[in-house]
Design an enzyme around this catalytic site. Structure first.
Site, mmCIF file in Angstrom:
data_model
loop_
_atom_site.group_PDB
_atom_site.id
_atom_site.type_symbol
_atom_site.label_atom_id
_atom_site.label_comp_id
_atom_site.label_asym_id
_atom_site.label_seq_id
_atom_site.Cartn_x
_atom_site.Cartn_y
_atom_site.Cartn_z
ATOM 1 N N CYS A 177 1.205 -1.273 0.027
ATOM 2 C CA CYS A 177 0.130 -0.142 -0.073
ATOM 3 C C CYS A 177 0.941 1.088 -0.017
ATOM 4 C CB CYS A 177 -1.330 -0.576 1.035
ATOM 5 S SG CYS A 177 -2.211 1.499 1.427
ATOM 6 N N HIS A 214 1.448 -7.480 -6.503
ATOM 7 C CA HIS A 214 1.631 -6.685 -7.571
ATOM 8 C C HIS A 214 2.686 -6.621 -8.650
ATOM 9 C CE1 HIS A 214 -0.846 -2.796 -7.598
ATOM 10 N NE2 HIS A 214 -0.307 -2.782 -8.897
ATOM 11 N N GLY A 228 -2.245 -6.994 -10.450
ATOM 12 C CA GLY A 228 -2.237 -5.758 -11.918
ATOM 13 C C GLY A 228 -2.701 -5.909 -13.088
ATOM 14 N N GLY A 260 -8.516 -7.124 -9.409
ATOM 15 C CA GLY A 260 -8.475 -5.993 -8.607
ATOM 16 C C GLY A 260 -10.667 -5.847 -9.357
#
Length: 331
Positions: free
Chosen positions: A95, A166, A207, A228
């Site tokens: 994050c 990611h 991703g 996502g």
């Protein structure tokens, strides 16, 4: 650790993957692994645990993602998560938000692999469910393969077997979280290379993945795929995943999904949940269908009334039943 099916997972997304969204997605797909939004270990330690962590058993299999950099608090959070019935605890090392860096968790922890390893060791000691990691391929100017490999090498020594990668670097402090999702280029080949180097570890790629074709392609090179935003904006994409990836053809239609939401909505309404908190997640259900615009308009007209009551629910249901199987909302 490997008995759990991580072939396709839905990523932890802030303000998106709350318990209502997960209940809704689970109606469409029984096989994908779902993740909570990231919850900070300190909040779990100090806050209202039930409010933060309670979920509907239908949401399982379900992973709890936590953030933090205190081994003690993370270990405590992992244990609490296990007691609540989660199937996996995932540590967020990806994050990029500023608030997160200030409190030293998320992507900036990539700079401190030994600290991360200590955290993971304590977390694994405190619970018996799998502890996994979600990270990026690098940060700022550090996105060479060797650095990532060394990072994973150190974490692997703790016994962690599953790494969600990611395939972008994080730009610490320079970009907003939104820019961090779009601007650093995707580098899938780095993740593929990692899998070659760590054949015994479970490597999951994340991703920009938004089609069955891409999923199948990735699955030839890595162990699993995490999707996502596509899952959020086009939730019925999960139906395609069920058919194409899990060979499950017993999938409810879009209208049936909404019908199955009703008992849940009534139960939640009786506990004081506002209709909007649940239904906002269904806005993309008819994405790409003829009735999509009708559905969005209908929801925005009827959902944002705060004290939306059960009459309203029944009214929506009638609307769907009358239109759902015919023209306005194509099944």
């Amino acid at each position: 650790n490997h008995t759990m099916n991580r072939k396709v997972c839905v990523a932890p997304m802030m303000d998106c993957t709350d318990r209502h969204e997960r209940f809704f997605l689970r109606l469409i797909s029984k096989n994908v692994l779902l993740y909570t939004e990231m919850i900070v270990s300190e909040a779990i330690s100090r806050g209202d645990k039930k409010k933060l962590l309670a979920f509907n058993l239908n949401e399982k299999p379900l992973a709890l993602q936590i953030g933090g950099s205190s081994a003690k608090l993370l270990a405590e959070a992992a244990k609490i998560g296990e007691d609540f019935g989660y199937d996996e605890i995932n540590l967020n090392l990806g994050c990029p938000s500023r608030k997160v860096q200030k409190n030293k968790f998320g992507a900036c922890l990539m700079k401190e692999p030994n600290l991360v390893a200590d955290c993971l060791t304590e977390m694994m000691a405190s619970c018996s469910i799998p502890v996994t990691v979600k990270t990026r391929i690098g940060y700022d100017d550090v996105e060479d393969y060797e650095s990532l490999k060394n990072f994973i090498q150190i974490l692997k020594k703790t016994g962690v077997k599953t790494f969600v990668i990611h395939a972008r670097k994080a730009m610490l402090g320079k970009f907003t979280p939104k820019q961090n999702l779009n601007i650093p280029p995707l580098k899938y080949d780095i993740v593929y290379r990692l899998k070659k180097e760590f054949p015994d570890e479970e490597i999951i790629i994340n991703g920009g993945i938004n089609s069955i074709y891409q999923i199948k392609n990735h699955l030839e090179k890595v162990d699993g795929v995490m999707i996502g935003r596509t899952a959020y904006h086009s939730p019925y994409f999960l139906a395609e995943i069920e058919k194409e990836i899990f060979n499950n053809h017993n999938i409810p239609s879009r209208t049936e999904v909404i019908e199955r939401m009703f008992p849940y909505i009534k139960e939640e309404a009786s506990k004081g949940t506002r209709l909007n908190q649940i239904m906002r997640h269904t806005i993309g259900l008819f994405h790409g269908q003829k009735g999509s615009a009708d559905w969005k308009r209908y929801l925005s007209k009827n959902m944002c009334i705060r004290e939306a009551d059960l009459q309203k629910v029944n009214h929506i249901m009638d609307h769907i039943k009358n239109n759902g199987s015919t023209t306005s909302l194509g099944r």
